[in-house]
Design a protein around this motif. Structure first.
Motif, PDB file in Angstrom:
ATOM      1  N   THR A  81       0.840  -1.212   0.000  1.00 30.31           N
ATOM      2  CA  THR A  81       0.000   0.000   0.000  1.00 30.31           C
ATOM      3  C   THR A  81       0.868   1.252   0.000  1.00 30.31           C
ATOM      4  OG1 THR A  81      -1.435  -1.287   1.450  1.00 30.31           O
ATOM      5  CG2 THR A  81      -2.033   1.000   1.103  1.00 30.31           C
ATOM      6  N   ALA A  82       1.884   1.256   0.866  1.00 29.19           N
ATOM      7  CA  ALA A  82       2.781   2.413   0.928  1.00 29.19           C
ATOM      8  C   ALA A  82       3.529   2.582  -0.395  1.00 29.19           C
ATOM      9  CB  ALA A  82       3.765   2.245   2.078  1.00 29.19           C
ATOM     10  N   ALA A  83       3.921   1.470  -1.015  1.00 29.67           N
ATOM     11  CA  ALA A  83       4.674   1.519  -2.274  1.00 29.67           C
ATOM     12  C   ALA A  83       3.791   2.019  -3.417  1.00 29.67           C
ATOM     13  CB  ALA A  83       5.243   0.147  -2.591  1.00 29.67           C
ATOM     14  N   ASN A  84       2.581   1.456  -3.525  1.00 26.89           N
ATOM     15  CA  ASN A  84       1.700   1.862  -4.620  1.00 26.89           C
ATOM     16  C   ASN A  84       1.360   3.349  -4.545  1.00 26.89           C
ATOM     17  OD1 ASN A  84       1.795  -0.789  -5.377  1.00 26.89           O
ATOM     18  ND2 ASN A  84      -0.375  -1.199  -5.114  1.00 26.89           N
ATOM     19  N   ARG A  85       1.187   3.859  -3.331  1.00 23.68           N
ATOM     20  CA  ARG A  85       0.924   5.299  -3.162  1.00 23.68           C
ATOM     21  C   ARG A  85       2.047   6.137  -3.753  1.00 23.68           C
ATOM     22  NH1 ARG A  85      -0.751   4.469   2.774  1.00 23.68           N
ATOM     23  NH2 ARG A  85      -2.998   4.556   2.615  1.00 23.68           N
ATOM     24  N   ARG A  86       3.266   5.569  -3.741  1.00 21.08           N
ATOM     25  CA  ARG A  86       4.439   6.333  -4.183  1.00 21.08           C
ATOM     26  C   ARG A  86       4.913   5.913  -5.570  1.00 21.08           C
ATOM     27  NH1 ARG A  86       4.145   5.788   1.201  1.00 21.08           N
ATOM     28  NH2 ARG A  86       4.688   7.577   2.506  1.00 21.08           N
ATOM     29  N   GLY A  87       4.031   5.245  -6.309  1.00 17.62           N
ATOM     30  CA  GLY A  87       4.355   4.895  -7.702  1.00 17.62           C
ATOM     31  C   GLY A  87       5.322   3.739  -7.823  1.00 17.62           C
ATOM     32  N   ILE A  88       5.362   2.874  -6.812  1.00 15.62           N
ATOM     33  CA  ILE A  88       6.255   1.726  -6.860  1.00 15.62           C
ATOM     34  C   ILE A  88       5.385   0.477  -6.918  1.00 15.62           C
ATOM     35  CG2 ILE A  88       8.098   0.492  -5.642  1.00 15.62           C
ATOM     36  CD1 ILE A  88       8.744   3.362  -4.438  1.00 15.62           C
ATOM     37  N   LEU A  89       5.402  -0.189  -8.080  1.00 17.14           N
ATOM     38  CA  LEU A  89       4.488  -1.296  -8.333  1.00 17.14           C
ATOM     39  C   LEU A  89       5.246  -2.546  -8.746  1.00 17.14           C
ATOM     40  CD1 LEU A  89       2.671   1.355  -8.870  1.00 17.14           C
ATOM     41  CD2 LEU A  89       1.234  -0.183 -10.202  1.00 17.14           C
ATOM     42  N   SER A  90       4.831  -3.672  -8.208  1.00 18.12           N
ATOM     43  CA  SER A  90       5.374  -4.951  -8.660  1.00 18.12           C
ATOM     44  C   SER A  90       4.636  -5.339  -9.953  1.00 18.12           C
ATOM     45  CB  SER A  90       5.151  -6.019  -7.603  1.00 18.12           C
ATOM     46  OG  SER A  90       3.771  -6.270  -7.486  1.00 18.12           O
ATOM     47  N   GLN A  91       5.104  -6.391 -10.601  1.00 22.49           N
ATOM     48  CA  GLN A  91       4.443  -6.840 -11.828  1.00 22.49           C
ATOM     49  C   GLN A  91       2.973  -7.163 -11.539  1.00 22.49           C
ATOM     50  OE1 GLN A  91       6.251 -10.251 -13.717  1.00 22.49           O
ATOM     51  NE2 GLN A  91       5.351  -9.718 -15.677  1.00 22.49           N
ATOM     52  N   GLN A  92       2.747  -7.851 -10.415  1.00 21.08           N
ATOM     53  CA  GLN A  92       1.380  -8.215 -10.027  1.00 21.08           C
ATOM     54  C   GLN A  92       0.516  -6.968  -9.779  1.00 21.08           C
ATOM     55  OE1 GLN A  92       0.218 -11.317 -10.050  1.00 21.08           O
ATOM     56  NE2 GLN A  92      -1.789 -10.485  -9.568  1.00 21.08           N
ATOM     57  N   ASP A  93       1.110  -5.973  -9.090  1.00 22.10           N
ATOM     58  CA  ASP A  93       0.371  -4.722  -8.829  1.00 22.10           C
ATOM     59  C   ASP A  93       0.046  -4.031 -10.149  1.00 22.10           C
ATOM     60  OD1 ASP A  93       0.919  -5.151  -6.107  1.00 22.10           O
ATOM     61  OD2 ASP A  93       2.714  -3.875  -6.147  1.00 22.10           O
ATOM     62  N   ALA A  94       1.004  -4.068 -11.083  1.00 20.43           N
ATOM     63  CA  ALA A  94       0.829  -3.390 -12.368  1.00 20.43           C
ATOM     64  C   ALA A  94      -0.303  -4.037 -13.165  1.00 20.43           C
ATOM     65  CB  ALA A  94       2.135  -3.414 -13.160  1.00 20.43           C
ATOM     66  N   ILE A  95      -0.391  -5.354 -13.110  1.00 17.36           N
ATOM     67  CA  ILE A  95      -1.475  -6.061 -13.810  1.00 17.36           C
ATOM     68  C   ILE A  95      -2.819  -5.619 -13.237  1.00 17.36           C
ATOM     69  CG2 ILE A  95      -2.525  -8.354 -14.161  1.00 17.36           C
ATOM     70  CD1 ILE A  95       0.452  -9.414 -14.279  1.00 17.36           C
ATOM     71  N   GLN A  96      -2.876  -5.540 -11.899  1.00 19.88           N
ATOM     72  CA  GLN A  96      -4.134  -5.129 -11.260  1.00 19.88           C
ATOM     73  C   GLN A  96      -4.466  -3.669 -11.546  1.00 19.88           C
ATOM     74  OE1 GLN A  96      -3.588  -6.194  -7.139  1.00 19.88           O
ATOM     75  NE2 GLN A  96      -3.845  -8.371  -7.571  1.00 19.88           N
ATOM     76  N   ASN A  97      -3.442  -2.885 -11.861  1.00 19.45           N
ATOM     77  CA  ASN A  97      -3.619  -1.463 -12.132  1.00 19.45           C
ATOM     78  C   ASN A  97      -3.872  -1.190 -13.617  1.00 19.45           C
ATOM     79  OD1 ASN A  97      -3.561   1.251 -11.102  1.00 19.45           O
ATOM     80  ND2 ASN A  97      -1.560   1.518 -12.083  1.00 19.45           N
ATOM     81  N   ASP A  98      -4.003  -2.276 -14.407  1.00 18.01           N
ATOM     82  CA  ASP A  98      -4.205  -2.176 -15.859  1.00 18.01           C
ATOM     83  C   ASP A  98      -3.051  -1.496 -16.585  1.00 18.01           C
ATOM     84  OD1 ASP A  98      -6.617  -3.543 -15.832  1.00 18.01           O
ATOM     85  OD2 ASP A  98      -7.753  -1.723 -15.388  1.00 18.01           O
ATOM     86  N   THR A  99      -1.855  -1.576 -16.011  1.00 16.32           N
ATOM     87  CA  THR A  99      -0.657  -1.100 -16.699  1.00 16.32           C
ATOM     88  C   THR A  99       0.374  -2.233 -16.658  1.00 16.32           C
ATOM     89  OG1 THR A  99       0.146  -0.133 -14.628  1.00 16.32           O
ATOM     90  CG2 THR A  99      -0.997   1.338 -16.139  1.00 16.32           C
TER      91      THR A  99
END
Lengths: 130, 119
Positions: A81-99
């Motif tokens: 959560t802290a990472a995504n807020r700061r634009g730091i995404l794993s591959q899995q997070d990126a898939i969920q974010n549609d990027t």
């Protein structure tokens, strides 16, 4: 010999804390202690950004943490959560974010929840925050 | 399971520490940690019941303090001296809490296995 949980909440460029944490982990391991894990929270997550590009004569913390994690097999856990807020995404997070092709959180850094912090605290003798 | 003290030191809107503290309190309590929450220094401003964060398009994270009791987070300690030096009174706070002197706060902190400060 003690086991330590390391919590890094300070930003790598705004504070000395992230580097001090790195030095502490190194010294503890060299002296026979164990590091249960390193948990990055708040601005501490910024060091996990693989897109960081430092000038060649400047201190680059990202590769230092990666080498340390490989050498001693210590988990580098980044709060998702802290990472995504700061634009730091794993591959899995990126898939969920549609990027799906845009991610900058790679192994040995892992995208985890706060449950991992709790497990780490339960397993270690003491914790230190940087 | 161990006990965890979470210390808040920042004003509610200066940075994201307040929101990330709430996230940490609720998640670690739901994973079974025995959590105590401390408000010291400018952190006491997070407890003001007259906040209107919508005015600056901030989420009202302090509303989540009301949920602490449902996660069995009942130890909420506030620094008496920090309130006093900022001219604040207990009646202005949005959550039921215990006011402690700095030495009493230290005694409570010593009871926790781990401490995390959000500043």
């Amino acid at each position: 010999m003690a086991s330590f949980s390391i919590i890094v909440t300070s930003s790598p460029l705004e504070s000395q804390g992230c580097y001090s944490a790195y030095r502490f982990v190194q010294a503890a391991l060299e002296n026979g202690h164990s590091i249960t894990g390193v948990f990055f929270y708040q601005s501490g997550v910024e060091v996990a950004n693989a897109f960081q590009t430092m000038l060649s004569d400047e201190l680059a913390l990202y590769p230092k943490w990666c080498k340390l994690a490989d050498k001693y097999t210590i988990p580098l856990q980044v709060c998702v959560t802290a990472a995504n807020r700061r634009g730091i995404l794993s591959q899995q997070d990126a898939i969920q974010n549609d990027t799906p092709n845009q991610y900058n959180l790679n192994p040995p850094f892992q995208s985890v929840g706060i449950g991992e912090l709790v497990s780490m605290l339960n397993e270690s003798d003491r914790s230190i925050q940087f | 399971m161990k006990s965890l003290a979470i210390i808040n030191q920042s004003t509610p809107m200066a940075n994201h520490a307040g929101q990330e503290s709430v996230d940490l309190v609720l998640a670690s309590a739901s994973f079974g940690q025995n959590v105590s929450v401390f408000f010291v220094d400018d952190g006491v401003f997070q407890l003001l019941n007259s906040q209107n964060p919508g005015e600056v398009e901030h989420k009202h994270f302090a509303k989540s303090f009301g949920a602490f009791e449902f996660y069995d987070v009942e130890n909420i300690f506030v620094c008496k001296e920090s309130l006093h030096t900022r001219g604040l009174k207990k009646a202005q706070l949005n959550v039921s809490c215990q006011l402690l002197t700095p030495s009493e706060l230290n005694a409570q902190l010593l009871k926790s296995d781990n401490t995390i400060t959000l500043s």
